[in-house]
Design a protein around this motif. Structure first.
Motif, PDB file in Angstrom:
ATOM      1  N   PHE A  36      28.753  38.575  31.642  1.00 17.57           N
ATOM      2  CA  PHE A  36      27.636  38.532  30.710  1.00 17.57           C
ATOM      3  C   PHE A  36      27.344  37.126  30.189  1.00 17.57           C
ATOM      4  O   PHE A  36      26.310  36.902  29.555  1.00 17.57           O
ATOM      5  N   SER A  37      28.239  36.183  30.477  1.00 19.04           N
ATOM      6  CA  SER A  37      27.931  34.774  30.178  1.00 19.04           C
ATOM      7  C   SER A  37      27.498  34.048  31.441  1.00 19.04           C
ATOM      8  O   SER A  37      27.431  32.819  31.468  1.00 19.04           O
ATOM      9  N   ALA A  38      27.170  34.839  32.498  1.00 19.28           N
ATOM     10  CA  ALA A  38      26.662  34.306  33.769  1.00 19.28           C
ATOM     11  C   ALA A  38      27.650  33.379  34.468  1.00 19.28           C
ATOM     12  O   ALA A  38      27.260  32.533  35.263  1.00 19.28           O
ATOM     13  N   GLN A  39      28.949  33.555  34.210  1.00 19.11           N
ATOM     14  CA  GLN A  39      29.983  32.822  34.939  1.00 19.11           C
ATOM     15  C   GLN A  39      30.385  33.681  36.147  1.00 19.11           C
ATOM     16  O   GLN A  39      31.466  34.268  36.188  1.00 19.11           O
ATOM     17  N   TYR A  40      29.495  33.725  37.130  1.00 21.85           N
ATOM     18  CA  TYR A  40      29.641  34.688  38.203  1.00 21.85           C
ATOM     19  C   TYR A  40      30.821  34.401  39.127  1.00 21.85           C
ATOM     20  O   TYR A  40      31.425  35.334  39.665  1.00 21.85           O
ATOM     21  N   ASP A  41      31.160  33.135  39.317  1.00 27.92           N
ATOM     22  CA  ASP A  41      32.325  32.823  40.150  1.00 27.92           C
ATOM     23  C   ASP A  41      33.586  33.394  39.515  1.00 27.92           C
ATOM     24  O   ASP A  41      34.426  34.006  40.191  1.00 27.92           O
ATOM     25  N   GLU A  42      33.718  33.179  38.214  1.00 36.33           N
ATOM     26  CA  GLU A  42      34.880  33.701  37.506  1.00 36.33           C
ATOM     27  C   GLU A  42      34.849  35.227  37.456  1.00 36.33           C
ATOM     28  O   GLU A  42      35.890  35.891  37.572  1.00 36.33           O
ATOM     29  N   ALA A  43      33.649  35.793  37.267  1.00 34.52           N
ATOM     30  CA  ALA A  43      33.520  37.248  37.241  1.00 34.52           C
ATOM     31  C   ALA A  43      33.943  37.841  38.574  1.00 34.52           C
ATOM     32  O   ALA A  43      34.632  38.871  38.618  1.00 34.52           O
ATOM     33  N   TYR A  44      33.551  37.189  39.664  1.00 36.51           N
ATOM     34  CA  TYR A  44      33.934  37.682  40.987  1.00 36.51           C
ATOM     35  C   TYR A  44      35.452  37.681  41.149  1.00 36.51           C
ATOM     36  O   TYR A  44      36.034  38.663  41.625  1.00 36.51           O
ATOM     37  N   GLN A  45      36.100  36.592  40.753  1.00 34.79           N
ATOM     38  CA  GLN A  45      37.548  36.517  40.874  1.00 34.79           C
ATOM     39  C   GLN A  45      38.228  37.610  40.048  1.00 34.79           C
ATOM     40  O   GLN A  45      39.184  38.259  40.488  1.00 34.79           O
ATOM     41  N   CYS A  46      37.728  37.818  38.860  1.00 36.44           N
ATOM     42  CA  CYS A  46      38.287  38.817  37.949  1.00 36.44           C
ATOM     43  C   CYS A  46      38.093  40.227  38.497  1.00 36.44           C
ATOM     44  O   CYS A  46      39.036  41.017  38.604  1.00 36.44           O
ATOM     45  N   ILE A  47      36.854  40.536  38.854  1.00 41.63           N
ATOM     46  CA  ILE A  47      36.531  41.877  39.325  1.00 41.63           C
ATOM     47  C   ILE A  47      37.219  42.183  40.648  1.00 41.63           C
ATOM     48  O   ILE A  47      37.745  43.279  40.852  1.00 41.63           O
ATOM     49  N   SER A  48      37.237  41.213  41.579  1.00 40.73           N
ATOM     50  CA  SER A  48      37.856  41.458  42.880  1.00 40.73           C
ATOM     51  C   SER A  48      39.357  41.685  42.742  1.00 40.73           C
ATOM     52  O   SER A  48      39.946  42.483  43.481  1.00 40.73           O
ATOM     53  N   SER A  49      39.990  40.989  41.783  1.00 45.73           N
ATOM     54  CA  SER A  49      41.414  41.195  41.561  1.00 45.73           C
ATOM     55  C   SER A  49      41.693  42.623  41.109  1.00 45.73           C
ATOM     56  O   SER A  49      42.595  43.298  41.621  1.00 45.73           O
ATOM     57  N   MET A  50      40.906  43.107  40.158  1.00 44.48           N
ATOM     58  CA  MET A  50      41.104  44.471  39.663  1.00 44.48           C
ATOM     59  C   MET A  50      40.716  45.509  40.705  1.00 44.48           C
ATOM     60  O   MET A  50      41.341  46.568  40.817  1.00 44.48           O
ATOM     61  N   ALA A  51      39.680  45.211  41.500  1.00 45.49           N
ATOM     62  CA  ALA A  51      39.264  46.138  42.550  1.00 45.49           C
ATOM     63  C   ALA A  51      40.361  46.289  43.597  1.00 45.49           C
ATOM     64  O   ALA A  51      40.635  47.397  44.077  1.00 45.49           O
ATOM     65  N   SER A  52      41.000  45.188  43.941  1.00 48.58           N
ATOM     66  CA  SER A  52      42.064  45.228  44.943  1.00 48.58           C
ATOM     67  C   SER A  52      43.251  46.053  44.476  1.00 48.58           C
ATOM     68  O   SER A  52      44.019  46.579  45.290  1.00 48.58           O
ATOM     69  N   GLU A  53      43.416  46.171  43.169  1.00 50.84           N
ATOM     70  CA  GLU A  53      44.503  46.985  42.613  1.00 50.84           C
ATOM     71  C   GLU A  53      44.132  48.455  42.520  1.00 50.84           C
ATOM     72  O   GLU A  53      44.937  49.272  42.066  1.00 50.84           O
ATOM     73  N   GLY A  54      42.899  48.791  42.927  1.00 55.05           N
ATOM     74  CA  GLY A  54      42.513  50.195  42.995  1.00 55.05           C
ATOM     75  C   GLY A  54      41.709  50.723  41.834  1.00 55.05           C
ATOM     76  O   GLY A  54      41.508  51.938  41.731  1.00 55.05           O
ATOM     77  N   ASP A  55      41.226  49.853  40.956  1.00 53.47           N
ATOM     78  CA  ASP A  55      40.440  50.309  39.808  1.00 53.47           C
ATOM     79  C   ASP A  55      39.035  50.704  40.271  1.00 53.47           C
ATOM     80  O   ASP A  55      38.281  49.857  40.768  1.00 53.47           O
ATOM     81  N   PRO A  56      38.624  51.981  40.143  1.00 53.84           N
ATOM     82  CA  PRO A  56      37.340  52.434  40.674  1.00 53.84           C
ATOM     83  C   PRO A  56      36.136  51.713  40.076  1.00 53.84           C
ATOM     84  O   PRO A  56      35.184  51.391  40.790  1.00 53.84           O
ATOM     85  N   GLN A  57      36.152  51.478  38.753  1.00 54.47           N
ATOM     86  CA  GLN A  57      35.010  50.802  38.135  1.00 54.47           C
ATOM     87  C   GLN A  57      34.865  49.389  38.685  1.00 54.47           C
ATOM     88  O   GLN A  57      33.757  48.924  38.965  1.00 54.47           O
ATOM     89  N   SER A  58      35.976  48.688  38.853  1.00 55.79           N
ATOM     90  CA  SER A  58      35.928  47.332  39.405  1.00 55.79           C
ATOM     91  C   SER A  58      35.483  47.351  40.862  1.00 55.79           C
ATOM     92  O   SER A  58      34.765  46.451  41.312  1.00 55.79           O
TER      93      SER A  58
END
Length: 210
Positions: A36-58
């Motif tokens: 939401f602060s448009a830091q999309y590179d950081e958001a991608y790293q954050c979201i992809s990390s949680m997604a890889s751990e199996g979090d459905p929302q991520s």
């Protein structure tokens, strides 16, 4: 009868405010802050990390990032991959999105029967848009045998969930049904209960087309 038609970007709306479990490296709040602060590179790293751990929302949110090209290059195959993973983990918006992809042939080979299966999973969790589209498919016999009673049932449920399209569809369809058929559909809708899913491994992996 009309479906809930949305462009794919809107089907894959970000739902970053949903509560999600923390990963070893990141928390959902951190992912929210980055996005939401448009830091999309950081958001991608954050979201992809949680997604890889199996979090459905991520996993769902990561599909959105790949679709919109935020923090990463657009990639249809990865959009479908992560959307499907989220859907298999019971995420209703993702299940609706996968159904829409198969109905439209977006990134996968068009398959109305598979679209019906995914719409059904989302509809069974109370997803009004999926219920609307499922009603249309039953009403028209698209990917499933035509069944006006089943169609009206789903329209009634979607209308009770706030879908104006479903309400209009129900009005149109009921004009071509007998009183007995309408009563049966209404009874099915009145006794319906949601079915929550946590993990699904019943469909073949999608054949992705860029």
């Amino acid at each position: 009868m009309t479906k809930t038609v949305q462009c794919f970007a809107l089907v894959l709306c970000l739902c970053l405010l949903s509560v999600s479990s923390a990963s070893a490296e990141y928390t959902q709040q951190e992912c929210d802050k980055f996005y939401f602060s448009a830091q999309y590179d950081e958001a991608y790293q954050c979201i992809s990390s949680m997604a890889s751990e199996g979090d459905p929302q991520s996993q769902f949110n990561l599909a959105v990032l790949y679709h919109l090209g935020q923090g990463v290059e657009k990639d249809t195959s990865k959009t479908i991959y992560w959307l499907t993973r989220a859907a298999e983990n019971g995420h209703p918006n993702a299940q609706f999105g996968v159904g829409a992809a198969y109905e439209a042939g977006f990134g996968v080979e068009k398959d109305l029967a598979v679209a019906v299966k995914w719409y059904t999973m989302a509809a069974n969790q109370g997803h009004a848009a999926a219920q609307t589209n499922l009603g249309v498919m039953y009403g028209n016999g698209e990917g499933v045998e035509r069944n006006s009673i089943e169609a009206l049932k789903w329209f009634r449920l979607a209308a009770s969930g706030g879908s104006s399209k479903a309400r209009r569809n129900a009005e149109v369809l009921s004009q071509h049904m007998t009183d007995e058929e309408i009563l049966e559909a209404d009874t099915l809708a009145a006794t319906w209960e949601p079915i929550m899913t946590e993990h699904i491994d019943m469909l073949p992996k999608p054949s992705v087309h860029k």
